[in-house]
Motif scaffolding. Sequence first.
Motif, PDB file in Angstrom:
ATOM      1  N   ARG A 189      27.950 -52.159 -58.033  1.00  0.00           N
ATOM      2  CA  ARG A 189      26.779 -51.374 -58.423  1.00  0.00           C
ATOM      3  C   ARG A 189      26.932 -50.952 -59.882  1.00  0.00           C
ATOM      4  O   ARG A 189      28.026 -50.568 -60.306  1.00  0.00           O
TER       5      ARG A 189
ATOM      6  N   THR B  94      31.410 -46.593 -53.545  1.00  0.00           N
ATOM      7  CA  THR B  94      30.419 -45.937 -52.690  1.00  0.00           C
ATOM      8  C   THR B  94      30.165 -46.817 -51.459  1.00  0.00           C
ATOM      9  O   THR B  94      30.748 -47.895 -51.319  1.00  0.00           O
TER      10      THR B  94
ATOM     11  N   LEU C  91      27.945 -49.293 -49.201  1.00  0.00           N
ATOM     12  CA  LEU C  91      26.867 -50.296 -49.250  1.00  0.00           C
ATOM     13  C   LEU C  91      26.370 -50.453 -47.819  1.00  0.00           C
ATOM     14  O   LEU C  91      27.137 -50.862 -46.936  1.00  0.00           O
ATOM     15  N   SER C  92      25.116 -50.110 -47.576  1.00  0.00           N
ATOM     16  CA  SER C  92      24.629 -50.171 -46.195  1.00  0.00           C
ATOM     17  C   SER C  92      24.200 -51.588 -45.824  1.00  0.00           C
ATOM     18  O   SER C  92      23.826 -52.395 -46.688  1.00  0.00           O
TER      19      SER C  92
ATOM     20  N   GLU D 209      20.692 -52.276 -46.993  1.00  0.00           N
ATOM     21  CA  GLU D 209      20.588 -52.687 -48.393  1.00  0.00           C
ATOM     22  C   GLU D 209      20.976 -54.160 -48.551  1.00  0.00           C
ATOM     23  O   GLU D 209      20.349 -54.907 -49.310  1.00  0.00           O
TER      24      GLU D 209
ATOM     25  N   THR E  83      29.293 -41.559 -49.713  1.00  0.00           N
ATOM     26  CA  THR E  83      27.927 -41.967 -49.333  1.00  0.00           C
ATOM     27  C   THR E  83      27.505 -43.121 -50.265  1.00  0.00           C
ATOM     28  O   THR E  83      28.330 -43.649 -51.003  1.00  0.00           O
ATOM     29  N   THR E  84      26.238 -43.442 -50.233  1.00  0.00           N
ATOM     30  CA  THR E  84      25.766 -44.519 -51.119  1.00  0.00           C
ATOM     31  C   THR E  84      25.735 -44.063 -52.582  1.00  0.00           C
ATOM     32  O   THR E  84      25.673 -44.896 -53.481  1.00  0.00           O
TER      33      THR E  84
ATOM     34  N   THR F 291      23.778 -43.318 -44.715  1.00  0.00           N
ATOM     35  CA  THR F 291      22.951 -44.246 -45.496  1.00  0.00           C
ATOM     36  C   THR F 291      21.450 -44.061 -45.291  1.00  0.00           C
ATOM     37  O   THR F 291      20.665 -44.899 -45.723  1.00  0.00           O
TER      38      THR F 291
END
Length: 243
Positions: free
Chosen positions: A107, A145, A147-148, A151, A60-61, A204
């Motif tokens: 990140r 992770t 990245l949507s 985002e 997931t994120t 997300t």
Amino acid sequence: MTTVLKLGGSLVTEKDRPETLDGRALDAAADAVADHADGLVLVHGGGSFGHHHADERGVTTTEGTHDPAAVMAVHTAMKTLNGLVVSRLHDRGAPALPVHPLSAAARDADGSLSMPTRQVETMLGEGFLPVLHGDGVAHAGEGVTVLSGDELVVHLARGLDADRVGLCSTVSGVLDADGEVIPEIRDFDDVADALGASNATDVTGGMAGKVRQLLELDAPAHVFGPDALAAFLAGADAGTRVE
Ligand SMILES: Nc1ncnc2c1ncn2[C@@H]1O[C@H](COP(=O)(O)OP(=O)(O)OP(=O)(O)O)[C@@H](O)[C@H]1O
Ligand SMILES: C=C(C)CCOP(=O)(O)O
């Protein structure tokens, strides 16, 4: 005039069937985008390409993986979808170029995103149509992770000082508890009940995540459906305005 537009994964894919394109929806969106490609940065979501693989591997994120095969499953599927989007734009004469975030973004341990935007800015300046996508992202302490696309839209809108932002999904806007389009959102608390009552549809954060992130932007953002895409690109208000 710079516009950042996301084509939702739920729009351009059949979200319930792994790695299945909604070719008709993508064609219609590509028609509208190709007519207004100047000054446009396009982002697309994961739909049944990214979310399916991420979900299967528990990524997931915030929950990452150190398994390169898991990262490649997500990234390869997203590149496949990106290639399909770019080639349909080329079919219509739009100067689309792919930009793959996994190669450039990162990140911190606290989850905050960094990604250069100069390549996107330069492509824009040279008359190209950059096409980014939700992807994996190297994440300190987590491996990789998700990245949507949402985002990315927010990050690009800030980095490029965009004038307008659009999220085109399958719904005609952010809907209230009665299923009506909310014309304008200025405060998350005003709509928290309607959004909280809905299930998140993907890894997300679904619609609630979108609204939260759009509220943090300076530029006005619109959430709308496919019928309003051409009008939005022509400069009109569409769906729900988030500001
Ligand atoms: N209050 C709400 N208003 C509108 N849509 C909502 C609401 N609550 C939940 N949803 C759901 O959110 C979905 C849109 O979010 P979703 O993340 O699936 O879209 P997307 O960005 O097109 O897809 P992807 O994340 O794959 O790119 C809608 O299809 C709808 O089912
Ligand atoms: C699941 C992946 C890799 C992409 C997520 O992007 P989104 O569909 O914009 O949330």
